[in-house]
Motif scaffolding. Structure first.
Motif, PDB file in Angstrom:
ATOM      1  N   ALA A 453      -9.871  -8.610  10.106  1.00  0.00           N
ATOM      2  CA  ALA A 453      -9.585  -7.163  10.651  1.00  0.00           C
ATOM      3  C   ALA A 453      -8.896  -6.459   9.536  1.00  0.00           C
ATOM      4  N   ALA A 454      -8.012  -7.087   8.710  1.00  0.00           N
ATOM      5  CA  ALA A 454      -7.095  -6.418   7.704  1.00  0.00           C
ATOM      6  C   ALA A 454      -8.032  -5.683   6.821  1.00  0.00           C
ATOM      7  N   ALA A 455      -9.077  -6.501   6.306  1.00  0.00           N
ATOM      8  CA  ALA A 455     -10.169  -6.063   5.507  1.00  0.00           C
ATOM      9  C   ALA A 455     -10.802  -4.484   6.020  1.00  0.00           C
ATOM     10  N   GLY A 456     -11.078  -4.836   7.257  1.00  0.00           N
ATOM     11  CA  GLY A 456     -12.035  -3.823   8.035  1.00  0.00           C
ATOM     12  C   GLY A 456     -11.226  -2.528   8.354  1.00  0.00           C
ATOM     13  N   ALA A 457      -9.906  -2.829   8.195  1.00  0.00           N
ATOM     14  CA  ALA A 457      -9.158  -1.628   8.573  1.00  0.00           C
ATOM     15  C   ALA A 457      -8.545  -0.839   7.246  1.00  0.00           C
ATOM     16  N   THR A 458      -9.146  -1.404   6.073  1.00  0.00           N
ATOM     17  CA  THR A 458      -8.867  -0.669   4.973  1.00  0.00           C
ATOM     18  C   THR A 458     -10.188   0.422   4.423  1.00  0.00           C
ATOM     19  N   ARG A 459      -9.904   1.406   3.941  1.00  0.00           N
ATOM     20  CA  ARG A 459     -11.016   2.295   3.584  1.00  0.00           C
ATOM     21  C   ARG A 459     -10.671   2.257   1.996  1.00  0.00           C
ATOM     22  N   TYR A 460     -11.758   2.412   1.452  1.00  0.00           N
ATOM     23  CA  TYR A 460     -11.581   2.116  -0.032  1.00  0.00           C
ATOM     24  C   TYR A 460     -12.254   3.373  -0.942  1.00  0.00           C
ATOM     25  N   ALA A 461     -11.782   3.439  -2.317  1.00  0.00           N
ATOM     26  CA  ALA A 461     -12.397   4.504  -3.129  1.00  0.00           C
ATOM     27  C   ALA A 461     -12.078   3.888  -4.480  1.00  0.00           C
ATOM     28  N   GLU A 462     -12.801   4.732  -5.377  1.00  0.00           N
ATOM     29  CA  GLU A 462     -12.871   4.068  -6.851  1.00  0.00           C
ATOM     30  C   GLU A 462     -12.946   5.272  -7.752  1.00  0.00           C
ATOM     31  N   LEU A 463     -12.288   5.371  -8.724  1.00  0.00           N
ATOM     32  CA  LEU A 463     -12.496   6.582  -9.605  1.00  0.00           C
ATOM     33  C   LEU A 463     -13.165   5.913 -11.023  1.00  0.00           C
ATOM     34  N   ALA A 464     -14.429   6.559 -11.355  1.00  0.00           N
ATOM     35  CA  ALA A 464     -14.944   6.061 -12.461  1.00  0.00           C
ATOM     36  C   ALA A 464     -15.333   7.409 -13.368  1.00  0.00           C
ATOM     37  N   VAL A 465     -15.706   6.995 -14.572  1.00  0.00           N
ATOM     38  CA  VAL A 465     -16.110   8.230 -15.653  1.00  0.00           C
ATOM     39  C   VAL A 465     -17.471   7.928 -15.784  1.00  0.00           C
ATOM     40  N   ALA A 466     -18.257   9.152 -15.710  1.00  0.00           N
ATOM     41  CA  ALA A 466     -19.802   9.025 -15.855  1.00  0.00           C
ATOM     42  C   ALA A 466     -20.189   8.900 -17.039  1.00  0.00           C
ATOM     43  N   ALA A 501      -8.209  12.412  -8.332  1.00  0.00           N
ATOM     44  CA  ALA A 501      -7.767  11.317  -7.769  1.00  0.00           C
ATOM     45  C   ALA A 501      -6.760  11.889  -6.477  1.00  0.00           C
ATOM     46  N   ARG A 502      -6.094  13.134  -6.706  1.00  0.00           N
ATOM     47  CA  ARG A 502      -5.598  13.720  -5.414  1.00  0.00           C
ATOM     48  C   ARG A 502      -6.433  14.270  -4.457  1.00  0.00           C
ATOM     49  N   THR A 503      -7.826  14.773  -4.981  1.00  0.00           N
ATOM     50  CA  THR A 503      -8.664  14.994  -3.975  1.00  0.00           C
ATOM     51  C   THR A 503      -9.197  14.096  -3.185  1.00  0.00           C
ATOM     52  N   VAL A 504      -9.429  12.972  -3.852  1.00  0.00           N
ATOM     53  CA  VAL A 504      -9.991  11.747  -2.993  1.00  0.00           C
ATOM     54  C   VAL A 504      -8.979  11.285  -2.019  1.00  0.00           C
ATOM     55  N   LEU A 505      -7.669  11.065  -2.648  1.00  0.00           N
ATOM     56  CA  LEU A 505      -6.500  10.902  -1.606  1.00  0.00           C
ATOM     57  C   LEU A 505      -6.398  11.658  -0.640  1.00  0.00           C
ATOM     58  N   ASP A 506      -6.446  13.138  -0.540  1.00  0.00           N
ATOM     59  CA  ASP A 506      -6.205  14.052   0.411  1.00  0.00           C
ATOM     60  C   ASP A 506      -7.495  13.906   1.641  1.00  0.00           C
ATOM     61  N   ARG A 507      -8.754  13.529   0.939  1.00  0.00           N
ATOM     62  CA  ARG A 507      -9.935  13.269   1.903  1.00  0.00           C
ATOM     63  C   ARG A 507      -9.644  12.252   2.720  1.00  0.00           C
ATOM     64  N   MET A 508      -9.293  10.939   2.151  1.00  0.00           N
ATOM     65  CA  MET A 508      -9.063   9.944   2.631  1.00  0.00           C
ATOM     66  C   MET A 508      -8.152   9.779   3.818  1.00  0.00           C
ATOM     67  N   LEU A 509      -6.791  10.467   3.430  1.00  0.00           N
ATOM     68  CA  LEU A 509      -5.529  10.438   4.413  1.00  0.00           C
ATOM     69  C   LEU A 509      -6.071  11.516   5.624  1.00  0.00           C
ATOM     70  N   SER A 510      -7.032  12.563   5.489  1.00  0.00           N
ATOM     71  CA  SER A 510      -7.254  13.470   6.538  1.00  0.00           C
ATOM     72  C   SER A 510      -7.556  12.580   7.671  1.00  0.00           C
ATOM     73  N   ALA A 511      -8.129  11.593   7.655  1.00  0.00           N
ATOM     74  CA  ALA A 511      -8.566  10.649   8.610  1.00  0.00           C
ATOM     75  C   ALA A 511      -7.326   9.740   9.255  1.00  0.00           C
ATOM     76  N   GLY A 512      -6.165   9.864   8.699  1.00  0.00           N
ATOM     77  CA  GLY A 512      -4.986   9.081   9.115  1.00  0.00           C
ATOM     78  C   GLY A 512      -4.880   7.970   8.299  1.00  0.00           C
ATOM     79  N   GLY A 513      -3.877   7.101   8.249  1.00  0.00           N
ATOM     80  CA  GLY A 513      -3.384   6.209   7.299  1.00  0.00           C
ATOM     81  C   GLY A 513      -2.137   5.989   7.627  1.00  0.00           C
ATOM     82  N   GLU A 514      -1.610   4.592   7.219  1.00  0.00           N
ATOM     83  CA  GLU A 514      -0.178   4.157   7.214  1.00  0.00           C
ATOM     84  C   GLU A 514       0.131   3.740   5.714  1.00  0.00           C
ATOM     85  N   LEU A 515      -0.618   3.055   5.140  1.00  0.00           N
ATOM     86  CA  LEU A 515      -0.393   2.537   3.785  1.00  0.00           C
ATOM     87  C   LEU A 515      -1.384   2.694   2.769  1.00  0.00           C
ATOM     88  N   VAL A 516      -1.107   3.390   1.490  1.00  0.00           N
ATOM     89  CA  VAL A 516      -1.860   3.509   0.499  1.00  0.00           C
ATOM     90  C   VAL A 516      -1.661   2.563  -0.583  1.00  0.00           C
TER      91      VAL A 516
END
Length: 562
Positions: A453-466, A501-516
């Motif tokens: 449940a804890a894993a499923g409640a965690t949305r994830y993102a990654e930054l990489a260089v092309a 990274a800021r843009t990615v964070l904003d997109r993820m937090l637009s759906a809500g969140g309690e802990l980054v």
């Protein structure tokens, strides 16, 4: 709140206030009969809670209806939808889940019309919907009673005529259930879920006609359908030693229809008493299984499970299976491999970077390093499982691409007698979330469920260089561009690591969140994590931030949002 009818008065239409009254009376009726229904609960599991589950489901429906009345003056469509939605959210047990689907099936038709003909159609739709929701329908159950109610009022009529014929048909079908289902006949009782449905339909007759239905006769040997009880057992009758799965698993699931179709197949292979009800992206899942963790894992793969409830059918160790008693007893002697006693439980986690390996090791996990271009093979994971030297192992692959490899390693370990639960974590931040709630002193399935449940409640993102010019889901990127991947897909293409990274964070937090959670590699600019922590503090006051250092060999930045 209840509408009181005058003698010989009956309703012409089932308006919003009538639906409200029906919900209240059904709740009251199930409250009066709850203990009696519990006492005859022998199928599918003799756990004595069918009456309680129906009562709690009806309570949830009633509270949802009262909530819409408190907020506005709802019409019939809004009221029946609230009733069905409340039951879906609050459904308990096999019987409550089926009742929720019956109400949902009725709501779809009653939202279109309020007369007796629509009520007859609603009952027919309810029966069909409930039967479709059950993986393997069995006659002599609440499904049979619901079908008889629909058949009894086919052809329509006034509200009272339809409700009374539905109730009479259900009552007659209920009294016949001991002859249709052997376990009921041996115990000398009618079906508990069916009896609850008769009570709900009786409340409907009282609502539209102002009178309580006449008490029914008795089923062979035991209990009146309505009215006084006779010879009610003090506890659920035994099922002649019939064994079944050890756990009942229930959860709400946010998922698409196609994913739910696949989920049904997987859960059907894991256990029995499978009922999946709902629609429009929200489902209530009920199943009986021996591997509760696998049932929740299937939900995580299908969508977002929440409100997870696990019930162990054995009341205590004395009634548990031999394997479960061994689990409760803890370590029991040498393993036979010259290494002394095995630990009770261990976690094996695949991690990118030395820093995360150290972090997970401090939390008690055995780690396997995943290097760029060198993912671990199933031999590597199997060796780590052996190295953990435990009777129970939770495996965290932390990478979508490792799912098949991890599954193969888990199967090989199970063949060696090790109990392995694979939690399909798709990123290291999900593994960290799972490890944070790991409690080795809990029962194995309960621990796996909490971690899943804890894993499923965690949305994830990654930054990489092309590394090269290529086409992505966010457009064309050039070599050297910064890619922001959310849930595995390229969502942002930028030139600057911090801005991306800021843009990615904003997109993820637009759906809500309690802990980054931020996980930074050694070669990530040292000011990135503090900058992002400040960005979260300034823009999202209620969100906390935690930063970990992955060390060498990890992606520049991993982000998790819980």
């Amino acid at each position: 709140m209840s509408r009181a009818l005058q003698p010989d008065e009956e309703l012409v239409e089932l308006d919003a206030e009538a639906v409200r009254t029906w919900c209240a009376r059904a709740f009251d009726a199930l409250g009066r009969e709850r203990e009696e229904i519990d006492a005859i609960n022998v199928y599918p599991v003799a756990d004595g809670d069918t009456g309680t589950n129906l009562y709690l489901t009806a309570e949830a429906a009633r509270e949802a209806v009262e909530a819409v009345f408190a907020a506005s003056e709802p019409d019939t469509a809004e009221t029946v939808r609230a009733m069905a939605h409340g039951a879906l959210l609050g459904a308990r047990g096999n019987s409550g889940t089926i009742l929720a689907q019956l109400l949902r099936g009725m709501a779809a038709v009653l939202a279109e019309g309020r007369d007796g003909d629509h009520l007859a159609r609603a009952l027919a739709e309810a029966s069909a919907a409930a039967r479709q929701a059950v993986a393997h329908p069995v006659e002599g159950t609440v499904l049979t009673v619901a079908a008889a109610a629909a058949a009894g009022c086919a052809g329509g009529g006034t509200l009272l005529e339809v409700a009374a014929r539905a109730h009479d048909g259900a009552r007659a079908a209920l009294e016949a259930t001991p002859g249709q289902l052997a376990v009921l006949g041996r115990a000398g009782v009618v079906d508990a879920g069916g009896r609850g449905l008769v009570a709900v339909l009786g409340a409907l007759v009282e609502t539209v006609g102002g009178r309580t239905p006449d008490p029914a006769g008795t089923a062979p040997g035991a209990v009146r359908v309505l009215g006084d009880v006779r010879a009610v057992p003090a506890a659920p009758p035994a099922c002649d030693g019939e064994a079944g799965p050890a756990y009942e698993v229930i959860y709400l699931l946010e998922a698409e229809d196609a994913a739910v179709d696949l989920l049904r197949g997987r859960l059907d292979a894991l256990g029995d008493s499978l009922v999946v009800v709902g629609g429009d992206g929200l489902w209530n899942v009920h199943v009986h299984v021996d591997d509760a963790g696998a049932a929740v894992e299937a939900g995580v793969q299908a969508g977002r499970p929440h409100r997870i409830r696990i019930t162990h059918f054995a009341a205590d160790a004395a009634t548990a299976k031999p394997s479960e008693r061994a689990e409760q007893a803890g370590p029991s002697g040498p393993s036979g491999d010259g290494r002394g006693e095995r630990a009770r439980r261990a976690v094996v986690a695949v991690v990118p970077g030395e820093g995360l390996a150290g972090l997970c090791a401090e939390a008690g996990a055995t780690t396997v390093r995943s290097r760029p271009g060198e993912p671990p093979a199933d031999d590597d994971l199997l060796e780590a499982i052996r190295r953990a030297h435990a009777r129970e192992v939770v495996l965290l692959p932390n990478d979508t691409e490792l799912r098949r490899t991890a599954a193969a390693a888990a199967e090989r370990a199970r063949a060696e007698g090790i109990r392995v639960a694979l939690i399909p974590t798709r990123a290291a931040v999900q593994g960290i979330a799972a490890l944070a709630v790991h409690e080795p002193d809990r029962r194995f399935d309960e621990d796996v469920v909490a971690m899943t449940a804890a894993a499923g409640a965690t949305r994830y993102a990654e930054l990489a260089v092309a590394e090269r010019r290529s086409f992505t889901s966010a457009g064309v990127c050039q070599a050297g561009d910064v890619l922001g991947l959310i849930e595995g897909d390229v969502a942002v293409i930028g030139k600057d690591l911090t801005e991306t990274a800021r843009t990615v964070l904003d997109r993820m937090l637009s759906a809500g969140g309690e802990l980054v959670t931020l996980v930074v590699a050694d070669d990530t600019p040292p000011g990135l994590a503090p900058d992002l922590e400040g960005h979260v503090r300034r823009g999202y006051l209620a969100v906390d931030t935690t930063t970990y250092h992955a060390g060498a060999g990890a992606p520049p930045l991993l982000i998790g949002v819980e």
